[in-house]
Write a protein that holds these residues in place. Structure first.
Motif, PDB file in Angstrom:
ATOM      1  N   SER A 129      12.924 -22.436  -1.194  1.00  0.00           N
ATOM      2  CA  SER A 129      13.582 -23.617  -1.769  1.00  0.00           C
ATOM      3  C   SER A 129      12.610 -24.775  -1.930  1.00  0.00           C
ATOM      4  O   SER A 129      12.643 -25.494  -2.938  1.00  0.00           O
ATOM      5  N   ALA A 164       8.127 -27.213  -7.623  1.00  0.00           N
ATOM      6  CA  ALA A 164       7.845 -26.738  -8.981  1.00  0.00           C
ATOM      7  C   ALA A 164       8.700 -27.490 -10.006  1.00  0.00           C
ATOM      8  O   ALA A 164       8.194 -27.909 -11.055  1.00  0.00           O
ATOM      9  N   ARG A 165       9.985 -27.668  -9.699  1.00  0.00           N
ATOM     10  CA  ARG A 165      10.851 -28.415 -10.621  1.00  0.00           C
ATOM     11  C   ARG A 165      10.357 -29.849 -10.792  1.00  0.00           C
ATOM     12  O   ARG A 165      10.334 -30.380 -11.901  1.00  0.00           O
ATOM     13  N   GLN A 166       9.948 -30.467  -9.696  1.00  0.00           N
ATOM     14  CA  GLN A 166       9.436 -31.837  -9.764  1.00  0.00           C
ATOM     15  C   GLN A 166       8.152 -31.887 -10.576  1.00  0.00           C
ATOM     16  O   GLN A 166       7.953 -32.802 -11.389  1.00  0.00           O
ATOM     17  N   HIS A 223      10.288 -24.053  -4.875  1.00  0.00           N
ATOM     18  CA  HIS A 223      11.010 -24.219  -6.136  1.00  0.00           C
ATOM     19  C   HIS A 223      11.301 -25.696  -6.426  1.00  0.00           C
ATOM     20  O   HIS A 223      11.215 -26.130  -7.580  1.00  0.00           O
ATOM     21  N   ALA A 224      11.643 -26.460  -5.403  1.00  0.00           N
ATOM     22  CA  ALA A 224      11.888 -27.890  -5.597  1.00  0.00           C
ATOM     23  C   ALA A 224      10.609 -28.595  -6.052  1.00  0.00           C
ATOM     24  O   ALA A 224      10.646 -29.438  -6.961  1.00  0.00           O
ATOM     25  N   ILE A 260       7.283 -29.925 -12.999  1.00  0.00           N
ATOM     26  CA  ILE A 260       7.649 -29.748 -14.409  1.00  0.00           C
ATOM     27  C   ILE A 260       8.169 -31.066 -14.986  1.00  0.00           C
ATOM     28  O   ILE A 260       7.812 -31.463 -16.098  1.00  0.00           O
ATOM     29  N   ARG A 261       9.021 -31.769 -14.226  1.00  0.00           N
ATOM     30  CA  ARG A 261       9.552 -33.055 -14.697  1.00  0.00           C
ATOM     31  C   ARG A 261       8.440 -34.076 -14.911  1.00  0.00           C
ATOM     32  O   ARG A 261       8.500 -34.896 -15.819  1.00  0.00           O
ATOM     33  N   GLU A 262       7.417 -34.042 -14.052  1.00  0.00           N
ATOM     34  CA  GLU A 262       6.340 -35.029 -14.123  1.00  0.00           C
ATOM     35  C   GLU A 262       5.270 -34.683 -15.153  1.00  0.00           C
ATOM     36  O   GLU A 262       4.491 -35.552 -15.544  1.00  0.00           O
ATOM     37  N   ASN A 285       2.529 -32.226  -3.442  1.00  0.00           N
ATOM     38  CA  ASN A 285       3.851 -31.983  -4.050  1.00  0.00           C
ATOM     39  C   ASN A 285       4.752 -31.214  -3.082  1.00  0.00           C
ATOM     40  O   ASN A 285       5.912 -31.558  -2.874  1.00  0.00           O
ATOM     41  N   ILE A 300       5.687 -17.402  -9.202  1.00  0.00           N
ATOM     42  CA  ILE A 300       5.496 -18.717  -9.809  1.00  0.00           C
ATOM     43  C   ILE A 300       4.376 -18.594 -10.834  1.00  0.00           C
ATOM     44  O   ILE A 300       3.270 -18.197 -10.503  1.00  0.00           O
TER      45      ILE A 300
END
Length: 141
Positions: free
Chosen positions: A76, A82-84, A79-80, A86-88, A101, A48
């Motif tokens: 998982s 991390a994706r959240q 990664h979930a 990035i979106r925020e 998070n 990461i």
């Protein structure tokens, strides 16, 4: 030949006959210390990159919250989260991962393992490893 399954009872009886798959090697879910190590692994470079605060994440707390999570479940969850993150993140801001998070991702994730008693039946015996799992689960309420 090696085969894996999470559902031994679902295998055809012909496959289970003598001389075919005679050796069963149970792989137990990670304990508290192992989960800390797994979180540390998935939160460190190069797995990461580009996130602020990953060193400040409370891996002990996350490991306590992630009882019966497999290494794949933990991956998982990270990664979930991390994706959240990035979106925020604002487009010019570096995304930040926090204990909160990842804790939120743990709550939302459906872990692979659910019942230790079923696991014991699948393995055909009760084992000390499964007993500590029962203890961990009961301590969480």
């Amino acid at each position: 030949m090696v085969a894996t399954t999470n559902y031994v009872r679902g295998l055809d009886r012909a496959i289970q006959r003598s001389g075919r798959f005679d050796v069963r090697l149970p792989v137990f879910p990670p304990d508290q210390a192992d989960r800390v190590t797994i979180f540390d692994y998935y939160l460190s470079p190069p797995r990461i990159n580009g996130f602020k605060n990953t060193a400040a994440v409370d891996k002990e707390r996350l490991a306590t919250e992630a009882i019966l999570f497999t290494p794949a479940d933990i991956k998982s969850v990270v990664h979930a989260a991390a994706r959240q993150a990035i979106r925020e993140a604002v487009s010019s801001q570096e995304p930040s991962l926090s204990t909160e998070n990842i804790s939120s991702a743990i709550v939302q994730h459906h872990r692979s393992l659910h019942r230790t008693r079923e696991a014991a039946e699948e393995l055909g015996h009760h084992d000390k490893q499964l007993l500590w799992l029962e203890d961990e689960i009961s301590q969480q309420g």
